[in-house]
Structure formats: structure tokens, C-alpha cells
Design an enzyme around this catalytic site. Structure first.
Site, short mmCIF file in Angstrom:
data_model
loop_
_atom_site.label_atom_id
_atom_site.label_comp_id
_atom_site.label_asym_id
_atom_site.label_seq_id
_atom_site.Cartn_x
_atom_site.Cartn_y
_atom_site.Cartn_z
N GLY A 161 0.94 -1.14 -0.08
CA GLY A 161 0.09 0.04 -0.09
C GLY A 161 0.95 1.14 -0.12
N CYS A 179 5.36 -6.17 1.44
CA CYS A 179 5.74 -4.65 1.38
C CYS A 179 5.23 -3.89 2.36
CB CYS A 179 5.32 -4.18 -0.16
SG CYS A 179 6.18 -2.50 -0.53
N TYR A 180 4.30 -3.07 2.22
CA TYR A 180 3.85 -2.34 3.51
C TYR A 180 3.21 -3.33 4.34
CZ TYR A 180 0.54 0.67 6.36
OH TYR A 180 -0.01 1.04 7.64
N HIS A 215 7.36 -7.65 -4.37
CA HIS A 215 6.07 -8.22 -4.70
C HIS A 215 6.10 -9.47 -5.62
CE1 HIS A 215 4.01 -4.36 -3.45
NE2 HIS A 215 4.93 -3.92 -3.73
N GLU A 255 3.51 -11.06 -6.86
CA GLU A 255 2.53 -11.19 -7.47
C GLU A 255 2.69 -10.84 -8.91
OE1 GLU A 255 2.75 -9.38 -4.87
OE2 GLU A 255 1.85 -7.53 -5.13
N ASP A 300 -19.95 -12.81 -19.59
CA ASP A 300 -20.47 -12.96 -18.23
C ASP A 300 -22.12 -13.43 -18.26
OD1 ASP A 300 -17.98 -11.84 -17.83
OD2 ASP A 300 -18.64 -9.95 -17.25
N LYS A 334 -12.38 -12.51 -14.33
CA LYS A 334 -12.88 -12.82 -15.80
C LYS A 334 -12.34 -14.00 -16.36
CE LYS A 334 -14.71 -10.88 -19.35
NZ LYS A 334 -16.00 -10.07 -19.27
#
Ligand code: XMP
Length: 511
Positions: free
Chosen positions: A55, A82-83, A169, A171, A227, A367
Site C-alpha cells: 500500500g 511490502c507495506y 512483490h 504477484e 458474463d 474474468k
């Protein structure tokens, strides 16, 4: 069956959704929740593990977001990113400091690969670092499991309490094998079994929907997009003929699309489908309108009107089905009900259709998971992997005023373009591609005759988020074939141009 669950506490980082997706890619269900979720709520959700996101805040700020007291004493493993790592340190009595300058970019991290978090890694690995504050001293009970040249504690662990912090990070794609860190946390630290698969989702959803709806009635607006199609088929499997789908063919769909949607849903799935052919009504409303925003507004309003009229004929229904998906839920404020972006959902649904409850079967899916669900349900691939198509449809691809004959020209040209992109095997690498009927006429020559006809523009972009994108470098031979076919096969077109602008500064659509 209740899936095992990982809670992702959202501290406002830009990659939060990505963390949730990565966890799910490892076959573990994950949920993004506000950072200040209460201890009671956490207990209720009974997660196998908790991840703190990064963040923009600094733990020193007065209004720095903090987690609930006692979260580290629950006996639930926590991974702070991280944060999240800095907050863990600060809360547990370690020392966070401000670096002279920000560390940014893929950085070599020396890691202790004896740690369960880094099992299977080499002793050095490139991860994305993006921070100014850093952990100077780890809290009591922790030890260091990673550092970089400028960051002494790039990773830390308290194995007894199963608390871990990483400054980088994992991700993002820039981190090499980053998902493996997440996988290690899920499987080696949290002991997850990996029960989140699309087939289990489909099975559970059908069972739950059956229980919830029983023999009551549900109504769904079907657009033919991914969708709403997946939502409709899921409901159909659960409640069969008690589901009615309304499909509005406003004449602004691509060539043959209305018939294809009808064929799939009526014939393949035997869904109770009402196709409303309202092309004339929409064209009438749009006659002479040239302003793109007016076009959007007219179509949006008219869509709701027609839907309401049709719904009234059916009478009261118990449930209204919406194809809301997880990013809509997260973007519209955590825990609050989804607000549909007016820009992106024509017919963002009517207030006064007579129904008792909204049902959103895809509310927890990303998605790509919606697409996998579609495949599980046997929906044809070409529909499941359909490129995005804007709600106002071809209306915003006929520049200027819209007439039936202009729409026909566009439909034919667009069809040829799509066909050739598929023939060239490019349909999976180009994320959106279509033709635009410009308002420009120019001089040409055909046979011995002078022509004065329309210019078709071709647009093709490569993007992941549709917020930015690059124009696609389609091979010249493919463009040549498309151009030659369009001018030869589509009447009133004598020129084809290719749009070589990226977004920004241009948008993807021309209007
Ligand atoms: P732009 O043109 O803004 O498009 O770069 C970004 C993405 O959004 C789609 N788009 C729309 N979708 N209603 C929609 O449902 C709209 O009014 C609309 N305008 C643009 C566009 O096709 C692209 O995927």
C-alpha cells in the site's frame, strides 16, 4: 462444500487483485477484504491463511491503515507483502526506517532457500522491489531470510508462529517465479489442499442455486457477452425452465450475432429465451444523432425501456440475475453491492422490474475464471473467448449518424476483418480488433470508373487491462488480404486504412 479460504487484507496497493488471482491460480479460493476487518469477522471466515497487501502509506503516518489488534495471535499464518511486512514489523515491535531513496525495479534478492517460503528457489532470485521505508530490525522471534544490496531485511520469518514478511512483490510478472513464493506459503505454510477448481465451483454453484431458488422464477438479461452467457447457463443448469432470458437484438450487434446467440441458447441449451427484435425502434431513436455520448445515452435508456416492457409481460419474478464479476465488486468498494459502471454496461439494470432479489452467481469470479466456468459448462470456445464488445455496439463504430445501410457496410467489413484475423491465427493474441465505418468519403477508381465511397478503418490492439494498449503489428500480408477483400466484397467501400495509434493518446473505440 465450503472451500478453504485465504483472506487478503487490502491496504490500498495497486496489485491487490493480482494477489487474489495468483492465489486462485494455485487452486485456493481467496477473498479481498478491507484492512480493518474485525477479529470476529476473521474468525467467522475461518481462513487457512492471511495475506497483507502492499500500500502507499507509511507506518509512521497518523492515518496509516492498521490491522485489528490480536490478528497475529490467532494462530493463522500471515504473509505481509511490502507495506504489509512493514506493518507486521511495526506492530510486533521491530524497527521500520525510511531509506534515503526509493528502491524500485527487479532486484536480485539473496534468499535463504531453507525457509519453507523459498523452497525450490536458487539462493538468488530477481523480485520486484518498490519501496522507500524498510525493515531495519526484525521483531523478536523473527529471523532474516532475505536481503538485497540496499535492503538488509528483504524477507523475514517467524516459523513457530507462521508469520512471514517480504519486502518485494511476488504477484507481478517482473518477479521471477513470484507465484512460487505464494504457492509455498499456501501449501507449505498454510497446509492448503487446493480445493478451488472451476469444476468444483460449477458443481457447488448449481447445488446452491437449486437450494436457494427452488421452484421460484428468475429473469436474466442476456447480451451474448461472456458474463451474462455464463450466468445464464449456470442458472439454466440449476433451475431449467424456471429461468427466462431476455435477449434484445437492437440491430447494433455484429454480423449474424443475434442468430448465433439464439442458436446457442435456444437450441443447444434449451433455455427459455425471449428474443426481442427491436432494430427499428433503436434505429428510429438514433436517426440523425451524431454525438457519441448521446448515442450511448439513447441506447442505454432504450435498452432499459424495452427490457422493462418485456419483463412486465412475464409479471413478477422472484430473482433478477446479473452477471456481476469480482473486479466490479472490488472496484465498487469492498463489501458493498456492485455498482455497474454506466459506461460499460448498457442496460445496467432497471430499477423497476418487479423482482424480489438480485442473484449474482459470478460475483466471486475473476474474468479468466468466468471463462473457465464457461468452458466447464460446455459453452462454445468462440463465445467464451469472445473479445470485449461495447454495450452500444456498432453504434459507436459508425462515425456520425447511423443508418441501416451504413450498419450493413460495417457489418460486412468487420466480418471479413475478423475472419482473416482468425485465418491468420491471430485471434488469441490480439485482444480487440474491429472495423470502423468512418464518415469520410474519398475518390477511387474501380474498373474504368471513378468512385466516391466510404473509408473503412481497421483497429486492432494488444492490451491486458484495456486502459492502455498498443496497436497490433499485424503482418502486412494479412492487412493486404483484408483490404483487398473488403474493397472487392463490400459495396460502397473504396479505401481501407489501418489505425496505428496506441492508447493513450487515442482510445480503443473511435467514438
Ligand atoms: P476505450 O474506447 O475507452 O475502450 O479505449 C476501452 C474498452 O471499453 C470498451 N468500451 C465500452 N464498453 N460501453 C461498453 O460496454 C461503452 O460505452 C464502451 N465504450 C468503450 C471498448 O470496446 C474497450 O474494450
Amino acid at each position: 462444500m465450503k472451500n478453504e479460504n485465504i483472506l487478503i487484507l487490502d491496504f490500498g496497493g495497486q496489485y491487490n487483485q493480482l494477489i487474489a488471482r495468483r492465489v486462485r491460480e494455485c487452486n485456493v479460493y481467496s477473498e479481498v477484504v478491507p484492512y480493518n476487518i474485525s477479529i470476529e469477522k476473521i474468525k467467522e471466515k475461518n481462513p487457512k491463511g492471511i495475506i497483507f497487501t502492499g500500500g502507499p502509506a507509511s507506518v509512521f503516518g497518523d492515518d496509516a491503515p492498521r490491522c485489528a489488534d490480536g490478528i497475529f495471535d490467532l494462530g493463522i499464518p500471515v504473509l505481509g507483502i511490502c507495506y504489509g511486512m512493514q506493518l507486521m514489523t511495526y506492530t510486533l515491535g521491530g524497527n521500520v526506517a525510511k531509506a534515503e531513496k526509493r528502491e524500485y525495479g527487479t532486484t536480485d534478492v539473496s534468499i535463504d532457500n531453507a525457509s519453507p517460503l523459498f523452497a525450490g528457489f536458487d539462493s538468488q532470485n530477481g523480485f520486484l522491489m518498490s519501496h522507500t521505508d524498510f525493515v531495519e530490525t526484525v521483531p523478536e522471534g523473527f529471523h532474516n531470510i532475505g536481503h538485497t544490496d540496499s535492503c538488509p531485511n528483504a524477507a523475514m520469518a517467524n516459523d513457530d508462529k507462521k508469520l512471514y514478511g517480504i519486502q518485494f512483490h511476488p504477484e507481478v510478472n517482473n518477479s521471477i517465479n513470484g507465484t512460487k513464493v505464494i504457492e509455498n506459503f499456501l501449501y507449505s505454510v498454510c497446509n492448503c489442499s487446493g480445493d478451488w477448481t472451476m469444476s468444483s465451483f460449477v458443481e457447488d454453484s448449481i447445488k446452491n442455486l437449486k437450494e436457494k431458488i427452488g421452484d421460484k422464477k428468475a429473469l436474466c438479461a442476456l447480451s451474448g457477452g461472456v458474463d451474462s452467457s455464463v450466468a445464464a447457463v449456470l442458472l439454466n443448469k440449476a433451475i431449467g425452465k424456471n429461468l427466462t432470458c431476455i435477449f434484445l437484438d437492437h440491430g447494433l450487434l455484429r454480423k449474424n450475432e443475434g442468430d448465433e446467440v439464439e442458436e446457442i441458447f435456444r437450441n443447444q441449451y434449451d433455455i427459455n429465451l425471449i428474443r426481442v427484435n427491436c432494430q427499428d425502434r433503436f434505429l428510429g431513436k438514433l436517426a440523425g444523432v451524431t454525438d457519441p455520448e448521446r448515442k450511448r445515452k439513447i441506447i442505454g435508456e432504450e435498452f432499459i425501456r424495452v427490457f422493462e416492457e418485456e419483463a412486465k409481460k412475464i409479471g413478477t419474478v422472484d430473482f433478477l440475475v446479473q452477471g456481476t464479476i469480482y473486479p466490479d465488486v472490488i472496484e465498487s468498494g469492498l463489501g458493498k453491492s456492485a455498482v455497474i459502471k454506466s459506461h460499460h454496461n448498457v442496460g445496467g439494470l432497471p430499477d423497476y422490474v418487479d423482482f424480489k432479489e438480485i442473484i449474482e452467481p459470478l460475483r466471486n469470479l475473476f474474468k479468466d475464471e468466468v471463462r473457465k466456468t464457461g468452458l466447464e459448462l460446455g459453452i462454445p470456445e468462440h463465445l467464451v473467448f469472445r473479445q470485449p464488445f461495447p454495450g452500444p455496439g456498432l453504434a459507436i463504430r459508425v462515425i456520425g449518424d447511423i443508418t441501416e445501410s451504413k450498419l450493413d457496410i460495417l457489418k460486412d467489413a468487420d466480418y471479413i476483418f475478423r475472419e482473416e484475423i482468425s485465418n491468420a491465427g491471430l485471434h488469441k493474441s490480439i485482444n480487440q480488433y474491429f472495423a470502423v465505418l468512418t464518415n469520410l468519403k474519398s475518390v477511387g477508381v474501380m474498373g474504368d470508373e471513378r468512385t466516391y465511397d466510404y473509408t473503412i478503418a481497421l483497429r486492432a490492439v494488444e492490451t491486458t487491462d484495456f486502459m492502455t494498449g498498443q496497436w497490433s503489428k499485424i503482418p502486412y500480408e494479412v492487412l493486404e488480404k483484408v483490404s483487398s477483400r473488403i474493397v472487392n466484397e463490400v459495396k460502397h467501400v473504396n479505401r481501407v486504412v489501418y489505425d496505428i495509434t496506441s492508447k493513450p493518446p487515442a482510445t480503443i473505440e473511435w467514438e
